[in-house]
Design an enzyme around this catalytic site. Structure first.
Site, PDB file in Angstrom:
ATOM      1  N   ARG A  66       0.636  -0.578   0.011  1.00  0.00           N
ATOM      2  CA  ARG A  66       0.235   0.207  -0.076  1.00  0.00           C
ATOM      3  C   ARG A  66       0.691   1.462  -0.423  1.00  0.00           C
ATOM      4  O   ARG A  66       1.656   1.305   0.641  1.00  0.00           O
ATOM      5  CB  ARG A  66      -0.422   0.450   0.804  1.00  0.00           C
ATOM      6  CG  ARG A  66      -2.015  -0.704   1.293  1.00  0.00           C
ATOM      7  CD  ARG A  66      -2.918  -1.025   2.639  1.00  0.00           C
ATOM      8  NE  ARG A  66      -2.091  -0.693   3.806  1.00  0.00           N
ATOM      9  CZ  ARG A  66      -1.464   0.279   4.285  1.00  0.00           C
ATOM     10  NH1 ARG A  66      -2.558   1.525   3.603  1.00  0.00           N
ATOM     11  NH2 ARG A  66      -1.401   0.086   5.529  1.00  0.00           N
ATOM     12  N   LYS A  95      -8.877  -2.740   0.744  1.00  0.00           N
ATOM     13  CA  LYS A  95      -8.602  -2.009   1.778  1.00  0.00           C
ATOM     14  C   LYS A  95      -8.999  -0.357   1.320  1.00  0.00           C
ATOM     15  O   LYS A  95      -9.823   0.333   2.589  1.00  0.00           O
ATOM     16  CB  LYS A  95      -6.992  -1.464   2.186  1.00  0.00           C
ATOM     17  CG  LYS A  95      -6.344  -2.455   2.615  1.00  0.00           C
ATOM     18  CD  LYS A  95      -6.788  -3.265   3.953  1.00  0.00           C
ATOM     19  CE  LYS A  95      -5.957  -4.519   4.543  1.00  0.00           C
ATOM     20  NZ  LYS A  95      -6.871  -4.417   5.528  1.00  0.00           N
ATOM     21  N   HIS A 133     -10.727  -5.067  11.844  1.00  0.00           N
ATOM     22  CA  HIS A 133      -9.641  -5.298  11.436  1.00  0.00           C
ATOM     23  C   HIS A 133      -9.078  -6.487  12.453  1.00  0.00           C
ATOM     24  O   HIS A 133      -7.790  -6.455  12.748  1.00  0.00           O
ATOM     25  CB  HIS A 133      -8.136  -4.976  11.070  1.00  0.00           C
ATOM     26  CG  HIS A 133      -7.039  -4.561   9.890  1.00  0.00           C
ATOM     27  ND1 HIS A 133      -5.978  -3.909  10.684  1.00  0.00           N
ATOM     28  CD2 HIS A 133      -7.871  -5.235   9.412  1.00  0.00           C
ATOM     29  CE1 HIS A 133      -5.521  -4.691   9.312  1.00  0.00           C
ATOM     30  NE2 HIS A 133      -6.410  -5.739   8.123  1.00  0.00           N
ATOM     31  N   SER A 152       0.874  -6.589  11.799  1.00  0.00           N
ATOM     32  CA  SER A 152       1.205  -7.826  10.672  1.00  0.00           C
ATOM     33  C   SER A 152       2.401  -8.538  11.386  1.00  0.00           C
ATOM     34  O   SER A 152       3.420  -7.823  12.450  1.00  0.00           O
ATOM     35  CB  SER A 152       1.911  -7.047   9.499  1.00  0.00           C
ATOM     36  OG  SER A 152       2.994  -8.005   8.995  1.00  0.00           O
ATOM     37  N   LYS A 164      -1.612 -13.438  13.885  1.00  0.00           N
ATOM     38  CA  LYS A 164      -2.962 -13.603  13.807  1.00  0.00           C
ATOM     39  C   LYS A 164      -2.968 -15.089  12.080  1.00  0.00           C
ATOM     40  O   LYS A 164      -4.079 -15.720  13.124  1.00  0.00           O
ATOM     41  CB  LYS A 164      -3.621 -12.027  13.025  1.00  0.00           C
ATOM     42  CG  LYS A 164      -5.372 -12.379  12.745  1.00  0.00           C
ATOM     43  CD  LYS A 164      -5.300 -10.880  12.268  1.00  0.00           C
ATOM     44  CE  LYS A 164      -5.356 -10.091  10.731  1.00  0.00           C
ATOM     45  NZ  LYS A 164      -5.184  -9.573  10.510  1.00  0.00           N
ATOM     46  N   THR A 165      -3.482 -14.408  11.477  1.00  0.00           N
ATOM     47  CA  THR A 165      -3.507 -15.810  10.710  1.00  0.00           C
ATOM     48  C   THR A 165      -3.299 -17.108  10.861  1.00  0.00           C
ATOM     49  O   THR A 165      -3.691 -17.906  10.773  1.00  0.00           O
ATOM     50  CB  THR A 165      -3.222 -15.815   9.163  1.00  0.00           C
ATOM     51  OG1 THR A 165      -2.917 -14.386   8.474  1.00  0.00           O
ATOM     52  CG2 THR A 165      -3.284 -16.208   7.875  1.00  0.00           C
ATOM     53  N   ASP A 204      -9.895 -11.245   7.685  1.00  0.00           N
ATOM     54  CA  ASP A 204      -9.515  -9.909   8.024  1.00  0.00           C
ATOM     55  C   ASP A 204     -10.119  -8.642   8.160  1.00  0.00           C
ATOM     56  O   ASP A 204      -9.785  -7.910   8.636  1.00  0.00           O
ATOM     57  CB  ASP A 204      -8.496  -9.343   6.613  1.00  0.00           C
ATOM     58  CG  ASP A 204      -7.957  -8.602   6.249  1.00  0.00           C
ATOM     59  OD1 ASP A 204      -6.079  -8.981   7.952  1.00  0.00           O
ATOM     60  OD2 ASP A 204      -7.431  -7.503   5.866  1.00  0.00           O
ATOM     61  N   ARG A 250       1.941 -11.879  -1.775  1.00  0.00           N
ATOM     62  CA  ARG A 250       0.647 -12.035  -0.780  1.00  0.00           C
ATOM     63  C   ARG A 250      -0.101 -13.197  -2.540  1.00  0.00           C
ATOM     64  O   ARG A 250      -0.303 -13.229  -3.986  1.00  0.00           O
ATOM     65  CB  ARG A 250      -0.018 -10.792  -1.668  1.00  0.00           C
ATOM     66  CG  ARG A 250       0.328  -9.498  -0.643  1.00  0.00           C
ATOM     67  CD  ARG A 250      -0.600 -10.233   0.871  1.00  0.00           C
ATOM     68  NE  ARG A 250      -0.127  -8.751   1.800  1.00  0.00           N
ATOM     69  CZ  ARG A 250      -0.476  -8.551   2.999  1.00  0.00           C
ATOM     70  NH1 ARG A 250      -1.509  -9.716   3.318  1.00  0.00           N
ATOM     71  NH2 ARG A 250      -0.152  -7.649   3.987  1.00  0.00           N
TER      72      ARG A 250
END
Length: 534
Positions: free
Chosen positions: A62, A203, A222, A240, A244-245, A259, A325
């Protein structure tokens, strides 16, 4: 303008967005036809077992400093203006919009009409208009597809016009560079130019949902979310690198989403229809569900290394970026929810990778502490890798997603507090970072121990366990946790020097307090007192 005759589309035309004199318009192409366009146009390459591999050029993430919100009277008082939400004038937006529509004339255009939000009571119809066929496939992966009947009646509440080949002029347009992402809430229009990074599409719609949902009493989040076999929903917040994932992707639990979610009076619901996972050094052993998506038709692999002869990908190669990604439809995850909805959460987990080595590996938060840490959104990053000389760097991101939160963080924290009061969810802070010293001296938390603590929290095995109060942040640390040594639970016990731990804890507490000063004028006394004591 020629409309693609094989595609299903609404009568709400592109002239409503100022787009005229186009070449061919491809409406809602399915994945197979988008594959054909991507390959014949040279936008990507076919890899082994079917994913499309694409490159995003010099923007591999981003472009945070190039995002703007149009300053206009209907939303001006609601926006929390500042570094995360810089204003741009209506005149600049209109000028860019006009030039962008001229730029797109005589070109082929791809359109996807979709929904954001799995809950029918709160879903938002969106339209994604792109120059690239692979961006159209990305939109098809990431958003929720209407059925045929809904598609014919589709009128977008918000539209994205994505033109990577069109660049702004900073001197003329008031932008910071040739790249721009501009949201106009009044015109319900988003302009994206000068970047091929597909995450900007995702986003920008998330930012819109974060503005609209609180006005309906819905908390936008989020976070990732999953459901136990008994039907109990859990939420995982974390920046990040916090895990979390990894921690939310549990084969024993049903994945709602990875997400973006909303928490309404009906429960938790996914904003998206797909996932956008980081792939660098992805392990088939640690994350088998996500790994399997890199070997299937329909997945987009961004900036992943590809062997030109064998067409096999190398997920360990960071030649192009660390931020490789994968975009895939959520149905690629075997245990994903088909509805994208769950009940009110029983457990909420805030994840932090504390490189200072101070926070306990698990602690229960009071209501006010939960709001304080939610507003703070803390983790820490490691500045280098040389042993003994690494200096941790704090990273605070309000609500665990500050770049996407258009309103003051207290607005979201108040909604969180109301939801906690109404539904009684228990909130836990889990540190997946370091213990026994800062990064470079201490050791990273054992993933086995972290999983054991997460499972104990989710299964209610810590609800009645006695706790001790950590002195710097006032956190309640369980004295025991199944399958975790008692000594590990209190970080002070893992440091060789109690004095060194105390100095580091005081340093981190001071960083928390300094960061929270920007929110103090709009937060309550109870929330401010729930932070660390100095």
């Amino acid at each position: 303008m020629k409309n693609n005759q094989c595609s299903n589309h609404t009568s709400y035309g592109l002239d409503n967005h100022g787009l005229t004199n186009l070449n061919e318009v491809f409406w809602n192409l399915p994945s197979s036809r988008l594959y054909e366009k991507i390959l014949t146009r040279g936008e990507g390459r076919l890899s082994h077992l079917g994913p499309i591999v694409v490159r995003t050029g010099h923007h591999t993430g981003r472009s945070a400093r190039d995002k703007f919100i149009v300053e206009e009277s209907s939303t001006k008082k609601d926006i929390w203006w500042g570094a995360n939400n810089p204003p741009i004038s209506k005149a600049s937006f209109e000028q860019l919009h006009k030039r962008m529509t001229l730029h797109l004339q005589t070109q082929d255009i791809y359109v996807q009409d979709c929904f954001a939000g799995a809950d029918p009571d709160h879903r938002m119809p969106v339209r994604i208009i792109t120059q690239y066929a692979w961006h159209s496939l990305f939109a098809r992966n990431m958003f929720i597809q209407p059925d045929e009947g809904a598609l014919k009646k589709h009128i977008p509440a918000f539209t994205v016009i994505d033109a990577p080949h069109f660049h702004s002029s900073p001197a003329l347009d008031g932008t910071n560079s040739e790249t721009f992402v501009i949201i106009n809430f009044k015109q319900k229009l988003i302009l994206i130019g000068g970047t091929s990074y597909a995450g900007e599409i995702k986003k920008s719609i998330f930012t819109v949902m974060n503005y609209l949902m609180p006005h309906k009493g819905v908390l936008p989040m989020h976070c990732s979310a999953n459901i136990s076999p008994a039907g109990e929903t859990a939420l995982f917040f974390g920046l990040s690198g916090t895990g979390k994932t990894t921690l939310s992707a549990d084969a024993a639990r049903t994945l709602i989403g990875d997400d973006e979610h909303g928490w309404s009076d009906n429960g938790v619901f996914n904003f998206e229809g797909g996932c956008y996972a980081k792939l660098i050094r992805l392990s088939p052993e640690a994350e088998p569900e996500i790994y399997s998506t890199t070997k299937r038709f329909g997945t987009i692999l961004e900036n992943v290394s590809l062997d030109s002869c064998t067409r096999r990908v190398d997920l360990d190669d960071d030649t192009f970026t660390e931020n490789t990604r994968g975009s895939y439809h959520i149905s690629a995850i075997p245990n994903a929810s088909t509805s994208g909805m769950g009940g009110h959460p029983k457990t909420i987990i805030f994840l932090s990778a504390d490189a200072f080595g101070v926070l306990p590996p698990i602690a229960r938060l009071t209501r006010e502490q939960a709001m304080y840490h939610f507003i703070s959104g803390y983790t820490a990053r490691v500045a280098g890798t040389e042993r003994g000389v690494t200096e941790p760097t704090p990273a605070f991101s309000a609500c665990y997603g500050a770049p996407f939160m258009p309103m003051h963080p207290m607005r979201y924290a108040e909604l969180l507090g109301q939801k906690l009061d109404r539904h009684g969810a228990r909130v836990w802070l889990i540190n997946t970072g370091w213990s026994g010293g800062p990064a470079g001296i201490g050791t990273r938390m054992s993933i086995a121990h972290t999983r054991a603590m997460v499972n104990a929290a989710l299964n209610g095995k810590l609800d009645d366990v006695a706790t001790e109060t950590e002195p710097f942040f006032g956190l309640q640390i369980p004295l025991h946790c199944p399958d975790v040594p008692d000594k590990v639970l209190n970080p002070c016990n893992t440091w060789a020097s109690p004095d060194a731990y105390r100095a580091q804890a005081e340093k981190l507490a001071g960083l928390f307090a300094k960061n929270f000063q920007q929110f103090a004028d709009q937060t309550t006394r109870e929330i401010r007192q729930a932070g660390p004591s100095l």
